[in-house]
Design an enzyme around this catalytic site. Structure first.
Site, PDB file in Angstrom:
ATOM      1  N   GLU A 109     -31.138   0.206 -44.094  1.00 40.22           N
ATOM      2  CA  GLU A 109     -30.045   1.101 -44.474  1.00 40.22           C
ATOM      3  C   GLU A 109     -30.335   1.754 -45.825  1.00 40.22           C
ATOM      4  O   GLU A 109     -30.779   1.091 -46.764  1.00 40.22           O
ATOM      5  CB  GLU A 109     -28.760   0.274 -44.561  1.00 40.22           C
ATOM      6  CG  GLU A 109     -27.548   1.004 -45.093  1.00 40.22           C
ATOM      7  CD  GLU A 109     -26.373   0.068 -45.309  1.00 40.22           C
ATOM      8  OE1 GLU A 109     -25.253   0.573 -45.481  1.00 40.22           O
ATOM      9  OE2 GLU A 109     -26.577  -1.169 -45.310  1.00 40.22           O
ATOM     10  N   LYS A 156     -22.800   6.011 -39.282  1.00 44.80           N
ATOM     11  CA  LYS A 156     -22.056   4.760 -39.273  1.00 44.80           C
ATOM     12  C   LYS A 156     -20.579   5.010 -38.970  1.00 44.80           C
ATOM     13  O   LYS A 156     -19.948   5.887 -39.559  1.00 44.80           O
ATOM     14  CB  LYS A 156     -22.214   4.052 -40.626  1.00 44.80           C
ATOM     15  CG  LYS A 156     -21.606   2.655 -40.663  1.00 44.80           C
ATOM     16  CD  LYS A 156     -21.848   1.992 -42.010  1.00 44.80           C
ATOM     17  CE  LYS A 156     -21.273   0.578 -42.022  1.00 44.80           C
ATOM     18  NZ  LYS A 156     -21.453  -0.062 -43.331  1.00 44.80           N
ATOM     19  N   CYS A 173     -25.379  -2.083 -41.156  1.00 41.42           N
ATOM     20  CA  CYS A 173     -24.720  -3.092 -41.988  1.00 41.42           C
ATOM     21  C   CYS A 173     -23.829  -3.985 -41.133  1.00 41.42           C
ATOM     22  O   CYS A 173     -24.287  -4.550 -40.156  1.00 41.42           O
ATOM     23  CB  CYS A 173     -23.949  -2.406 -43.115  1.00 41.42           C
ATOM     24  SG  CYS A 173     -23.327  -3.533 -44.384  1.00 41.42           S
TER      25      CYS A 173
END
Length: 520
Positions: free
Chosen positions: A277, A338, A388
């Site tokens: 990320e 995301k 994440c």
């Protein structure tokens, strides 16, 4: 209506202390501090200890307090590392950071206080068979877990079911998901005190020794029944180990990130290379001249592809935490944005801007990506991204499995847990990814900044790994899978509503029984 403080007399203090000890045992069971491994038996014993304390409570209000103490101890013992991100990297004063962690955990613990209150009230008034009482407690506890997963954007880190990713009941995750599995375990744990009290311990132990190995053997059989191989693919996973305190410093961490990841992307010979990320910590227009163009040029001509973590957007349209997919024959990169954003890190909840202004973390309000975004197709596989802690939300990942023809064959998690230091947070996140592999019947590959960078097969087993907090490249082969597990089928279509409805139905029946007995 008057309110009285629950009894904390001298006789009640041992119950309170016992509740906190049992809660901390559940925290340890998710990932033991000494080796990071889950301890399924300890999680079950912690629930048994809580039920024993609830049965000894003098009132429903005291039971609620015990449930709150248990859950607060459990959650603080699980996510204490949030203190590191707020104090060490965010610059928040130590007392305020510690209080913030406690306040968060104490608030989330209220769900379990309500569950404990209802269980005690049900047992006090109805005096039903302990087996039925255990069913009611499991349903109430499951609803508390579901509320923590869903309400206020959700923060379900450390759910009890994750302790069973290696346990003899892990095969049930394929059918029930982590919350259904957790409810089953809570039911079994709630029965333990009553079975001991009834003098049936030897019989139960004998049954357990026979039954549990049989259940463990079902795991592989179930997975083989619902999924099959879609072929192997070679990959390289990059772990830059950029110190979190320097990651966004233009003179140190940013330069180190740009140099190292460009070098590794250029040297990689794997068919697919994956970065963590925000491995590239700058927007494309902020990069040095020619930097991004050289990377794109490499993967537009060779027989290789890459998935690169990078922020995107601008001030007017907003920003996204994204992954770009580069492969030959496609001028326009694949893009994954995301969806499930981190509170305070990627969006600021209403009325909390004052709190985030007290920290020095590079915070912002990011735009959300859509649920169920398409996969990156390469090397005969469909690679489904999540960033994440998005892999905490199995029901959201399952939405990609509604159509078997487009369902992912490999799950990909890119993360940066560097915010939390070299702590058990790394191990806890690994168990979460392993549970998703079991639920969905898919391998999960993880490229992270500091760990755990691993390849997990569809059985939830780690087959390749890099040492944490080291800089390196993990190369290996992952076997893709196709087919739909029972959990992927129902969660993809209905989310977690089947579990919600089951729990609400059981509690509704129990509540009616309480009301009828109360009037009698």
């Amino acid at each position: 209506m008057s309110f009285s403080v629950p009894d904390l007399s001298q006789k009640a203090w041992p119950l309170a202390v016992g509740g906190m000890i049992a809660g901390y045992a559940q925290a340890v069971s998710i990932a033991a501090p000494w080796n990071g491994q889950p301890l399924w038996w300890l999680q079950m014993l912690s629930i048994a200890g809580l039920v024993m304390l609830l049965d000894r409570a003098s009132s429903a209000r005291q039971a609620a307090l015990l449930g709150w103490l248990f859950a607060t101890s459990w959650l603080c013992g699980t996510v204490w590392w949030l203190y590191i991100s707020m104090h060490v990297y965010g610059g928040l004063a130590a007392p305020l950071a510690a209080f913030a962690v406690f306040a968060l955990c104490g608030f989330l613990a209220l769900y379990y206080a309500v569950a404990s209150y209802f269980y005690k009230r049900f047992r006090q008034i109805t005096l039903v068979n302990p087996v039925l009482g255990a069913i009611v407690f499991a349903a109430a506890w499951m609803l508390a877990e579901l509320a923590r997963d869903s309400w206020f954007t959700g923060f379900p880190w450390g759910a009890g079911g994750y302790a069973h990713v290696d346990g003899p009941l892990s095969g049930y995750a394929t059918w029930l998901g982590v919350y259904g599995l957790g409810a089953l375990v809570v039911w079994l744990g709630a029965l333990i005190p009553h079975l001991i009290a009834c003098g049936r311990l030897q019989r139960i132990l004998a049954i357990t020794l026979v039954a549990l190995p049989s259940v463990a053997q079902m795991d592989e059989a179930w997975l083989q029944r619902f999924t099959k191989s879609s072929g192997d693919a070679a990959i390289s996973l990059l772990q830059g180990n950029i110190p979190q305190g320097e990651k966004f410093d233009s003179s140190t961490g940013v330069k180190a990130s740009l140099d190292w990841y460009r070098e590794q992307l250029s040297l990689s010979r794997a068919p697919l290379t994956i970065t963590p990320e925000t491995a590239i910590p700058l927007l494309p227009r902020q990069l040095p001249e020619g930097y991004w163009e050289s990377i794109r040029a490499q993967f537009s001509s060779a027989k290789q592809a890459a998935l690169v973590g990078i922020p995107l957007g601008d001030f007017e349209k907003g920003y996204t935490n994204s992954v770009l997919g580069l492969k030959p024959g496609h001028a326009q990169p694949y893009q994954y944005d995301k969806h499930h954003l981190v509170p305070f890190g990627e969006f600021i909840p209403p009325l909390f801007k004052w709190f985030t202004q007290m920290m020095n973390i590079p915070l912002g309000d990011f735009n959300r990506g859509a649920v169920g975004q398409s996969s990156f197709e390469w090397a005969g596989q469909r690679w489904a991204l999540n960033i994440c802690y998005e892999d905490l939300f199995g029901d959201e990942l399952a939405r990609r499995f509604v159509d078997e023809k487009t369902a992912p064959t490999v799950m990909v998690n890119v993360s940066n847990i560097g915010w939390f230091g070299n702590t058990v947070a790394i191990d806890q996140h690994l168990q979460i990814s392993r549970m998703r592999a079991l639920e969905l019947g898919r391998p999960m590959v993880r490229a992270t900044n500091t760990g755990a960078t691993v390849i997990i097969n569809h059985r939830g087993e780690v087959t390749h790994s890099l040492p944490r907090h080291t800089r390196g490249v993990l190369t290996g082969t992952v076997e893709g899978r196709q087919g739909i597990t029972p959990f992927a089928w129902w969660a993809g279509r209905f989310g977690l509503w089947p579990l919600w409805m089951l729990g609400i139905a059981i509690i509704s029946i129990a509540f009616r029984a309480v009301m009828v007995r109360s009037r009698a």
